[in-house]
Design a protein around this motif. Structure first.
Motif: not given
Length: 202
Positions: A118-123, A125-127, A140-147
């Motif tokens: 759960k380090h990746i978000k799509v649009n 939303e966590l996927v 597709v992005e890295v979620r804030e707390r995982s950067k």
């Protein structure tokens, strides 16, 4: 989650290609594994064996087991166009593969782990499903707390920008876009998809 967890260098030597990424063992021993090593006499492979070998190589490359790979093939066969090309395009659209192509992870297995944890978000939303199919235009992005994760920062710093023209990535925001599904000639994997189609068509 079902995935191959065995010795990767042995598989890479079987296909004589670094399908899991750079491998020092493959550089030293670029011949199939076995008791007699490079001196072993090998008989001519049958047509079925060649086709099966190509399917296995594709499965290992994209990190799929038989049931899921067959499901992708069935989806590809129902789409317009060449089934083999459709199959590779579907594989390239998997979320774990897109994360790898963006440079967020140095390998597909690493990308699969980032998605699963759960380090990746799509649009937005966590996927956490590696086989999730990303659509053109999806963010597709890295979620804030995982950067701040070192493995992610190191991979992004080492990634070659513009290497895959169907994806775009901004290092600052750690956000990328799946611009479009790549054409077959853009996909760098050394896979003869027609052999896979012939195998499943038997």
């Amino acid at each position: 989650m079902a995935r191959y967890t065995g010795p990767k260098s042995k598989i890479a030597r079987k296909f004589r290609e670094p399908i899991f990424g750079p491998d020092k063992v493959l550089e030293k021993k670029n011949y199939p594994p076995g008791q007699h090593g490079n001196t072993r006499r090998r008989s001519k492979k049958s047509e079925y064996s060649i086709q099966l070998n190509e399917k296995q190589k594709a499965k290992y490359t994209y990190g799929m087991l038989e049931k899921q790979f067959r499901r992708f093939f069935d989806i590809a066969s129902r789409k317009k166009g060449a089934t083999g090309e459709n199959l590779l395009k579907l594989c390239e659209s998997r979320l774990d593969n897109v994360v790898f192509r963006l440079g967020v992870a140095p390998t597909r297995s690493g990308a699969r782990q980032l998605v699963s944890h759960k380090h990746i978000k799509v649009n937005g939303e966590l996927v956490n499903i590696p086989s999730y199919l990303v659509k053109p235009g999806d963010k597709v992005e890295v979620r804030e707390r995982s950067k701040a994760m070192e493995v992610i920062k190191n991979s992004i710093a080492a990634a070659r920008k513009g290497h895959y023209p169907w994806v775009e990535f901004d290092n600052g925001s750690m956000q990328g876009t799946f611009v479009n599904v790549p054409e077959r000639e853009q996909i760098p994997e050394n896979i003869n998809e027609q052999l896979i189609v012939e195998l499943y068509s038997k």
